[in-house]
Write a protein that holds these residues in place. Structure first.
Motif, short mmCIF file in Angstrom:
data_model
loop_
_atom_site.label_atom_id
_atom_site.label_comp_id
_atom_site.label_asym_id
_atom_site.label_seq_id
_atom_site.Cartn_x
_atom_site.Cartn_y
_atom_site.Cartn_z
N VAL A 12 0.84 -1.20 0.00
CA VAL A 12 0.00 0.00 0.00
C VAL A 12 0.87 1.25 0.00
O VAL A 12 0.62 2.20 -0.76
N ASN A 70 -10.07 4.90 -1.39
CA ASN A 70 -9.91 3.46 -1.18
C ASN A 70 -8.52 3.12 -0.64
O ASN A 70 -8.37 2.28 0.25
N LYS A 73 -7.76 1.53 2.98
CA LYS A 73 -7.01 0.28 3.09
C LYS A 73 -5.81 0.43 4.02
O LYS A 73 -5.55 -0.44 4.86
N LYS A 78 -6.96 0.64 7.61
CA LYS A 78 -7.42 -0.66 8.09
C LYS A 78 -6.23 -1.55 8.45
O LYS A 78 -6.22 -2.22 9.50
N GLN A 80 -13.57 -7.12 1.14
CA GLN A 80 -12.82 -6.30 2.08
C GLN A 80 -11.35 -6.68 2.05
O GLN A 80 -10.96 -7.73 1.54
N VAL A 81 -10.54 -5.77 2.64
CA VAL A 81 -9.11 -6.04 2.77
C VAL A 81 -8.93 -7.12 3.83
O VAL A 81 -9.43 -7.01 4.94
#
Length: 1010
Positions: A560, A622, A626, A629, A674-675
């Motif tokens: 990420v 998004n 992510k 999260k 979902q992640v």
């Protein structure tokens, strides 16, 4: 000559014509003497002994048969040694004899275990018996042969010297052998040496008594075995024959001098100074009578060491006046009497080592600061000035600010300073005076001591040391008003153009990067990154998160963050995450979580400040969602790790909140949009819920992830606690313990959990990791009982079964038992028990099970330790009865442990602990007491712990047959005390027995536990 080739295959390496191989000494015995008699033989004699013993140890195979007669103890030997083995032993003894049995040399050059083997070989060759040192024959020295007397004296001297040498030199001699296999076999762990010394120490009293008996004998004509005493075997030899007539005769004084010396050194080590004083004075008197002009055949005493021990025991040394070093040590002992006179005299002769004088100064300074000593007010300053004088005339580096001490004392300091120099000035050489002048000039010109210059000018003795130029400089310091300062020093403009020094940009960035690597302060890290950007905005050509190759973050986070454009946020986030991981690995969980929170806040703040265009550039909301999260899950992982690390502390986090977060994390696995959290976080969440007794929740989860399988299986067992057979957990552990060749190579295509023997490798790994993270009592009990039952089934020996709770819930047999790996089960159980006892140290069943496991594995001393710890907890430190938790089986295993450790008397006492006293076993152990008496088993100490009169009557009869009058009287005394109390009621007698039982268990606990 070389010993570094493969001597069993000499053709593998080119060998010089001068090379002598080890087996040539066997074929031609004359080679040995010609080699070791060289000025500097290579290898040395001690290296030869090591080589002979190493080769011998590889093929040594002997069987001992010990017979016990009612009245006498005989040790017969049925040897399976080959003639080659015997010849190598004789070669080793011949070399030792050539070295005149120099124990000091042998102790320095040979490892302790080889010294022990050499002495055992001497017993075998000289006395025709096999011994296991320290168990040796207890023969009276006045009724044995010359060679037996020599052997026993040498052994008992060695025993005392070995204890002393180990205490003073806690290192093992290193063997530099190129052959790695031989070197490994020669290496003896330090713990083994400590065990040997511990056993020797318990036999030291016997050695002292024997040597003292030898000293009391008169008209001794001692003999020393020589190199020619030991005869080599020939190709026609059928038995071992030595030439006992080829020995060296020594005087009685030489033998007793050496024995007195060794006894004195041992008693000094044990702080028994009065006994040591007697022996060292005797050794001194005998040494002075010996002819030391030529090397002696037996006595090997260093005269300086002898004198040193005499001084330590306050024994006069040849009526010589003590030197200054001895006077200094005596003065320190006598509260610094005449200390100044000693130091003044030493400033002239310079005999005392400087380190002694420095330590004296530091001791007095420390004692005054701590108010532990009371001395004259100026004593410290006087010693400091005398030490300064010594260093000046010796031209040594002066450490310590003596000038500050002199200045602080004012006029008194200057007075003491010149007093110290006056003591050496008249007797100083020209070089000493030159050094004094140089130091005084330094003090006058550089240290600005008030009155120093005037004192030098007014004292003719000091003024005469300087030439006219030096006196002129001193006058300028004494009268500063007349000082003529050059204009150059008064003017700032010297006509030199200023030079601008600039630092290269790369150096500045490198220094900032080093600070960045070392810092864990988020504010400082932010400032450093901003400073790097300010110095060189193009520095992002090489991103800052890449400057340290050891910075790593989990792959999902790395994926990420790599999507974020290069810039401050990317560097700052990556670096803080990497440092958070470093802190977590260092168990600094609060610091690790703090860095995670800062990253999370930074991402949120950055997302709010971005306009729409930049959000599109970063991948929209998004990507931000992510990243947040993933950070939230990493923070949860830190919380769980902190909780497991700090167990049983439960106040470090909100367990209910963490439980909810774990369930939410696992819930995300049910949806694909979902992640997903990474595998490690899933495993930790699962184990955390298992430790929080969330068994219903875990059993309700779908088994689509392998990490759920074992946790759900354990939860299912914990829910019912033996009410039904837990097949899933049993089958999974069975599959984990199969041999590697029986494991499946890949997962099934369905990726679903499986039972029976088709378990996946991921699940096997998960079982091991789950065991290591268990904390909850019930789950630990279940896991331990499962492994214990499996261990019993595969071991399949009723006498070696393990016992614990919940055993009956598991099956009593398994098919194809040979397919399973016994070693893996033992390791799993040992690790799990060790971990469980770390968190629940007072769990009696686990302590007992740990004792059983050590007993089964043959670690008898450790087994005794854990059995006793179980008894300590169960009896509340031997104050309560332990029936129910500690049964006869434990006591019988303790008896077997004592028998294996050769602690036979302890086994005799433990036989009384059984519900029905096992007299046959007790009598057998008592009969073995003298035959196999172990160093850690002092029989007399445990007599008062025996309360069974039948055992005591047997001991009285046994000691009568053996002629052991002391022990016989002790047993009669104990049985008499018991009979005096026979009129007491049963409750009083039972209380007396409990008292003796508790006393005995405390003694065992001191030996094995504390």
């Amino acid at each position: 000559m070389t010993m570094d080739v493969d001597l069993l295959r000499p053709g593998t390496v080119p060998i010089s014509p001068d090379t002598v191989l080890w087996f040539e000494f066997l074929l031609n015995p004359s080679l040995l003497h010609s080699h070791i008699s060289k000025p500097s033989p290579d290898p040395s004699p001690t290296d030869l002994i090591i080589k002979f013993m190493t080769i011998n140890a590889e093929q040594n195979n002997d069987v001992k048969v010990i017979e016990n007669d009612a009245n006498d103890l005989k040790i017969n030997v049925m040897s399976k040694w080959t003639y080659k083995n015997l010849a190598l032993k004789i070669l080793s003894l011949k070399v030792a004899a050539y070295l005149k049995w120099d124990l000091e040399l042998l102790q320095k050059k040979l490892p302790l275990q080889m010294q022990l083997t050499l002495l055992q070989d001497l017993f075998y060759i000289a006395m025709d018996i096999v011994v296991e040192i320290p168990i040796v024959p207890e023969n009276a020295p006045n009724n044995i042969s010359d060679r037996d007397l020599f052997t026993l004296i040498l052994y008992h001297r060695w025993l005392l010297r070995a204890i002393v040498y180990r205490a003073l030199n806690n290192k093992q001699p290193k063997l530099f052998v190129h052959n790695a296999v031989i070197q490994e076999t020669n290496y003896v762990a330090s713990t083994i040496n400590d065990e040997i010394i511990r056993k020797l120490e318990l036999h030291a009293t016997n050695s002292i008594n024997f040597l003292n008996t030898v000293l009391q004998l008169n008209d001794l004509k001692p003999k020393v075995l020589s190199l020619d005493t030991f005869q080599m075997l020939t190709e026609n030899s059928t038995e071992i024959k030595q030439n006992w007539d080829s020995v060296h005769s020594i005087t009685e004084d030489e033998l007793k001098c050496q024995v007195h010396y060794d006894l004195a050194v041992f008693h000094i080590l044990k702080a028994e100074y009065q006994t040591a004083k007697y022996h060292i004075s005797q050794a001194r008197d005998l040494y002075n009578k010996l002819d030391t002009s030529t090397p002696m055949l037996y006595c090997n005493i260093n005269k300086q060491y002898l004198d040193g021990y005499c001084l330590a025991c306050e024994v006069p040394v040849e009526n010589k006046a003590p030197n200054l070093t001895q006077q200094l040590l005596t003065s320190i002992k006598d509260q610094y009497t005449n200390i100044l006179q000693i130091l003044q005299a030493d400033n002239i002769v310079r005999e005392i080592p400087q380190v002694y004088r420095d330590n004296l100064e530091l001791d007095i300074q420390g004692g005054l600061v701590n108010r532990k000593i009371i001395v004259a007010r100026d004593l410290l300053l006087q010693i400091q000035c005398l030490n300064l004088v010594r260093k000046v005339v010796e031209n040594e580096t002066i450490i310590g600010d003596y000038v500050s001490e002199i200045k602080a004392a004012g006029s008194k300091g200057l007075e003491v300073f010149f007093w110290a120099f006056n003591g050496v000035l008249e007797k100083s050489s020209a070089l000493d005076k030159q050094r004094i002048v140089r130091h005084l000039l330094y003090l006058v010109l550089m240290r600005d001591i008030d009155g120093l210059a005037n004192k030098i000018l007014t004292d003719a003795n000091y003024a005469s040391l300087f030439d006219a130029t030096e006196l002129e400089e001193i006058k300028k310091e004494a009268f500063p008003d007349d000082l003529d300062i050059p204009n150059l020093l008064l003017n700032n403009d010297w006509g030199i153009a200023p030079v601008d020094y600039t630092q290269k940009q790369k150096i500045g960035i490198f220094e900032l990067e080093q600070r960045l690597i070392l810092s864990y302060n988020p504010h400082e890290i932010r400032q450093i990154l901003m400073e790097i950007v300010r110095i060189d905005n193009s520095s992002y050509v090489k991103p800052q998160w890449r400057i340290n190759n050891f910075w790593e973050i989990p792959i999902p986070l790395q994926s990420v963050i790599s999507s974020i454009p290069e810039g401050f946020l990317k560097d700052y986030s990556y670096i803080l995450l990497a440092k958070s991981k470093e802190l977590a690995l260092a168990k600094d969980f609060p610091g690790s979580k703090t860095l995670l929170n800062i990253v999370e806040n930074e991402v949120q703040h950055h997302a709010q400040s971005l306009n729409e265009a930049n959000k599109l550039l970063m991948g929209g909301n998004n990507l931000i969602f992510k990243l947040l999260k993933l950070l939230n899950w990493e923070s949860l992982l830190i919380e769980i790790c902190y909780y497991l690390h700090a167990w049983p502390a439960t106040n470090i986090c909100d367990t209910q909140a963490v439980t909810v977060q774990c369930k939410q994390c696992l819930l995300t696995l049910q949806s694909t949009d979902q992640v997903l959290p990474r595998q490690e976080i899933i495993e930790y969440c699962t184990v955390f819920l298992l430790n929080m007794s969330e068994w219903d929740y875990l059993t309700s989860l779908e088994k689509q992830w392998s990490c759920f399988e074992f946790a759900a299986a354990l939860s299912n067992v914990a829910k019912y606690k033996g009410q039904k057979f837990p097949k899933e957990a049993w089958d999974m552990v069975l599959a984990a313990c199969k041999s590697n060749r029986d494991l499946p190579q890949k997962r099934s295509s369905s990726n679903s959990g499986s039972s029976g023997n088709s378990i996946s490798r991921d699940s096997l790994i998960n079982i091991s990791s789950t065991f290591s993270r268990l904390r909850e009592l019930t789950v630990l009990n279940i896991s331990i009982s499962l492994l214990a039952r499996l261990h019993n089934i595969l071991r399949d020996e009723s006498s070696l079964e393990l016992y614990t709770t919940y055993l009956n819930m598991w099956p009593a047999s398994i098919p194809n038992a040979k397919l399973y790996n016994m070693r893996i089960i033992s390791e799993y159980l040992f690790q799990l028990l060790s971990q469980a006892l770390k968190y629940y140290p007072n769990n009696v069943p686990w302590l007992r099970l740990m004792g059983d496991l050590n007993f089964v594995l043959g670690y008898y001393e450790s087994a005794m330790k854990y059995y006793l710890e179980a008894i300590i907890v169960a009896s509340d430190l031997f104050t309560l009865p332990v029936r129910g938790q500690i049964d006869d089986l434990v006591y019988r295993r303790m008896i077997k442990c004592c028998a294996h450790l050769q602690c036979n008397t302890q086994a005799v006492v433990l036989c009384q602990f059984l519900d029905e006293v096992d007299y046959a076993l007790a009598f057998k152990m008592a009969g073995n007491e003298q035959k196999n008496a172990a160093p850690n088993d002092a029989m007399d100490a445990y007599y008062h712990c025996i309360w069974d009169t039948t055992i005591l009557e047997y001991l009285i009869n046994l000691h009568t047959k053996r002629g052991e009058h002391h022990r016989k009287q002790l047993a009669i005394k104990v049985i008499g005390l018991l009979e005096l109390n026979s009129n007491n009621n049963e409750e009083i007698q039972r209380e007396a027995a409990n008292t003796r039982k508790a006393r005995f268990l405390r003694a065992l606990a001191k030996q094995y536990v504390y």
